[in-house]
Design an enzyme around this catalytic site. Structure first.
Site, PDB file in Angstrom:
ATOM      1  N   LYS A  33     -35.880  24.164  34.663  1.00  0.00           N
ATOM      2  CA  LYS A  33     -35.180  23.231  35.341  1.00  0.00           C
ATOM      3  C   LYS A  33     -34.694  23.376  36.788  1.00  0.00           C
ATOM      4  O   LYS A  33     -34.549  24.588  37.018  1.00  0.00           O
ATOM      5  CB  LYS A  33     -34.167  22.814  34.310  1.00  0.00           C
ATOM      6  CG  LYS A  33     -32.993  23.651  34.228  1.00  0.00           C
ATOM      7  CD  LYS A  33     -32.226  23.400  33.024  1.00  0.00           C
ATOM      8  CE  LYS A  33     -31.158  24.334  32.624  1.00  0.00           C
ATOM      9  NZ  LYS A  33     -30.328  24.243  31.602  1.00  0.00           N
ATOM     10  N   ARG A 129     -20.640  19.099  23.466  1.00  0.00           N
ATOM     11  CA  ARG A 129     -21.242  18.557  24.724  1.00  0.00           C
ATOM     12  C   ARG A 129     -22.112  17.455  24.481  1.00  0.00           C
ATOM     13  O   ARG A 129     -21.851  16.127  24.219  1.00  0.00           O
ATOM     14  CB  ARG A 129     -21.609  19.581  25.586  1.00  0.00           C
ATOM     15  CG  ARG A 129     -22.098  19.280  26.917  1.00  0.00           C
ATOM     16  CD  ARG A 129     -22.589  20.325  27.839  1.00  0.00           C
ATOM     17  NE  ARG A 129     -23.944  20.661  27.406  1.00  0.00           N
ATOM     18  CZ  ARG A 129     -24.424  21.791  28.148  1.00  0.00           C
ATOM     19  NH1 ARG A 129     -24.354  22.287  29.168  1.00  0.00           N
ATOM     20  NH2 ARG A 129     -25.719  22.230  27.528  1.00  0.00           N
ATOM     21  N   TYR A 258     -14.032  33.020  61.754  1.00  0.00           N
ATOM     22  CA  TYR A 258     -12.840  31.650  61.314  1.00  0.00           C
ATOM     23  C   TYR A 258     -11.799  32.142  60.618  1.00  0.00           C
ATOM     24  O   TYR A 258     -11.897  32.988  59.672  1.00  0.00           O
ATOM     25  CB  TYR A 258     -13.583  30.782  60.544  1.00  0.00           C
ATOM     26  CG  TYR A 258     -14.720  30.008  61.207  1.00  0.00           C
ATOM     27  CD1 TYR A 258     -14.374  29.060  62.468  1.00  0.00           C
ATOM     28  CD2 TYR A 258     -16.006  29.885  60.898  1.00  0.00           C
ATOM     29  CE1 TYR A 258     -15.289  28.619  63.148  1.00  0.00           C
ATOM     30  CE2 TYR A 258     -16.867  28.843  61.673  1.00  0.00           C
ATOM     31  CZ  TYR A 258     -16.694  28.483  62.699  1.00  0.00           C
ATOM     32  OH  TYR A 258     -17.634  27.565  63.273  1.00  0.00           O
ATOM     33  N   MET A 306     -21.449  28.867  58.640  1.00  0.00           N
ATOM     34  CA  MET A 306     -22.468  27.728  58.098  1.00  0.00           C
ATOM     35  C   MET A 306     -23.892  28.733  58.175  1.00  0.00           C
ATOM     36  O   MET A 306     -24.602  28.590  57.349  1.00  0.00           O
ATOM     37  CB  MET A 306     -22.667  26.590  58.766  1.00  0.00           C
ATOM     38  CG  MET A 306     -23.435  25.463  58.285  1.00  0.00           C
ATOM     39  SD  MET A 306     -23.529  24.005  59.229  1.00  0.00           S
ATOM     40  CE  MET A 306     -21.943  23.323  58.694  1.00  0.00           C
TER      41      MET A 306
HETATM   42  C1  LIG Z   1     -30.548  25.291  30.736  1.00  0.00           C
HETATM   43  C2  LIG Z   1     -30.719  25.550  29.073  1.00  0.00           C
HETATM   44  C3  LIG Z   1     -31.294  26.792  28.739  1.00  0.00           C
HETATM   45  C4  LIG Z   1     -31.434  27.873  29.286  1.00  0.00           C
HETATM   46  O1  LIG Z   1     -30.224  28.700  29.456  1.00  0.00           O
HETATM   47  P1  LIG Z   1     -30.099  30.014  30.242  1.00  0.00           P
HETATM   48  O2  LIG Z   1     -28.638  30.459  29.672  1.00  0.00           O
HETATM   49  O3  LIG Z   1     -30.265  29.786  31.440  1.00  0.00           O
HETATM   50  O4  LIG Z   1     -31.027  31.012  29.338  1.00  0.00           O
HETATM   51  C5  LIG Z   1     -31.563  26.640  27.312  1.00  0.00           C
HETATM   52  N1  LIG Z   1     -31.108  25.538  26.763  1.00  0.00           N
HETATM   53  C6  LIG Z   1     -30.704  24.351  26.989  1.00  0.00           C
HETATM   54  C7  LIG Z   1     -30.669  23.378  26.189  1.00  0.00           C
HETATM   55  C8  LIG Z   1     -30.360  24.363  28.470  1.00  0.00           C
HETATM   56  O5  LIG Z   1     -29.891  23.378  28.907  1.00  0.00           O
END
Ligand SMILES: *Cc1c(COP(=O)(O)O)cnc(C)c1O
Length: 362
Positions: A33, A129, A258, A306
């Site tokens: 993702k 969640r 800065y 930046m």
């Molecule tokens: C992003 C995600 C993972 C991967 O988690 P990592 O900690 O990066 O290994 C696994 N399961 C779900 C449901 C996720 O949203």
């Protein structure tokens, strides 16, 4: 051409994927993702194509991008569909789909899909969640089965604190999950990277049906803040590097950058690097954050701007304009930079932008 770039080591990615499988004995969905945590989802998926059991992404837009690039094999949508009309695309492209909430379940009940779906039914075992509560879960499972529109259901949940190796929460979550799972005869998927690496003892009986979901570990970063033997076998995939574009010598007492947030404690050689927060380097990295110049560790000094940042070259007399600078990678671990900048390696990776990605290995 601006010298900032990110090298992506696809051989290291394959190594890390194999470690997720070999250390668990489970099948593994490569979590790619968010453009593979900034590493480029299509290229990463291609590099794993001959070994991956499947992939996981956050939404159908990401999944469609992979299919359009010719990626075959299972792709799981980790939050399922956001609108019911995605179901026809899910059917058409043979995506796997998480169901985590009542309206999604109803949408499947009402849908007119012809080819039965593969659904990963999510339980809230304590993350709080998304997911069905343990006491609702079996009923949700039975309703999905009764729709006749589902070919296979995988039982899944997600850990909230598996990165804390001295925390009881993961055990409690497994216990809550197991109480419900025992009545159901189906495959199971619980583990993200910290649970794969840090909690092998919780999973011994489930090895054969189990799916794991490694994300961060694929990219070679440890999810832990402490040394860990298995995590130390990971190979960093992303190396972000640039060059020194200017050098100046300042007397003690002079400020740099800065806000004058660094004052030279001694006569200081300051190197200016073509890298800044617009590239995703954390602006909150403090004086002293690790950086490597020509393979030697030194420190960030002054505020990150930046497009540029400044490093201390006082003890590196050979370094100068044109010297190679590693911001994070195989020498400066993203997890160490993250610790210094009070963030996590996940965010260091995801924030990367503007710099070109160059693929090496595989
Ligand atoms: C992003 C995600 C993972 C991967 O988690 P990592 O900690 O990066 O290994 C696994 N399961 C779900 C449901 C996720 O949203």
């Amino acid at each position: 051409m601006r010298p900032a770039r990110a090298l992506i080591d696809l051989q290291a990615l394959r190594h890390n994927y194999q470690l997720a499988r070999s250390s668990t004995g489970a099948r593994a969905l490569a979590v790619i993702k968010a453009d593979a945590y900034g590493h480029g989802a299509v290229r990463c998926a291609q590099a794993l194509q001959d070994i991956a059991d499947g992939y996981a992404v956050a939404c159908i837009e990401e999944a469609l991008q992979l299919r359009a690039a010719g990626i075959r094999g299972p792709i799981l949508l980790l939050e399922g569909f956001f609108e019911a009309d995605e179901l026809s695309l899910i059917e058409q492209h043979d995506f796997w789909c998480v169901v985590h909430t009542e309206w999604q379940l109803q949408a499947i009940e009402k849908s007119s899909v012809k080819t039965p779906l593969t659904v990963w039914l999510k339980m809230d075992s304590g993350m709080h969640r998304v997911g069905f509560y343990p006491e609702q879960y079996e009923a949700a499972y039975r309703r999905l089965q009764a729709t006749g529109k589902v070919a296979k259901i995988v039982l899944m949940s997600h850990f909230s604190r598996a990165d804390e190796l001295d925390c009881q929460r993961s055990e409690e979550q497994v216990r809550a999950f197991e109480q419900v799972r025992q009545a159901l005869n189906a495959e199971v998927s619980l583990r993200n990277s910290p649970a794969i690496l840090g909690w092998p003892q919780l999973f011994s009986q489930q090895q054969n049906t189990d799916w794991v979901r490694p994300g961060l570990m694929l990219y070679g970063a440890t999810p832990f803040e402490v040394e860990h033997p298995l995590a130390s076998q990971l190979q960093p995939v992303m190396t972000v590097e640039s060059k020194i574009i200017s050098v100046r010598e300042l007397p003690a007492g002079e400020p740099v950058g800065y806000g004058g947030k660094f004052i030279c404690e001694r006569p200081t050689r300051v190197g200016v690097v073509a890298m800044g927060y617009a590239d995703g380097y954390p602006r909150h990295a403090p004086n002293g954050a690790p950086v490597a110049v020509d393979g030697q560790l030194t420190r960030l000094i002054g505020r990150v701007s930046m497009d540029m940042l400044t490093v201390d070259l006082t003890d590196l007399p050979q370094a100068g304009v044109g010297s190679r600078v590693e911001l994070w990678g195989k020498q400066v671990l993203a997890s160490d930079l993250a610790l210094a900048a009070q963030t996590i390696p996940y965010q260091i990776f995801c924030n990367l932008k503007r710099v070109p990605l160059l693929y090496v290995g595989a």
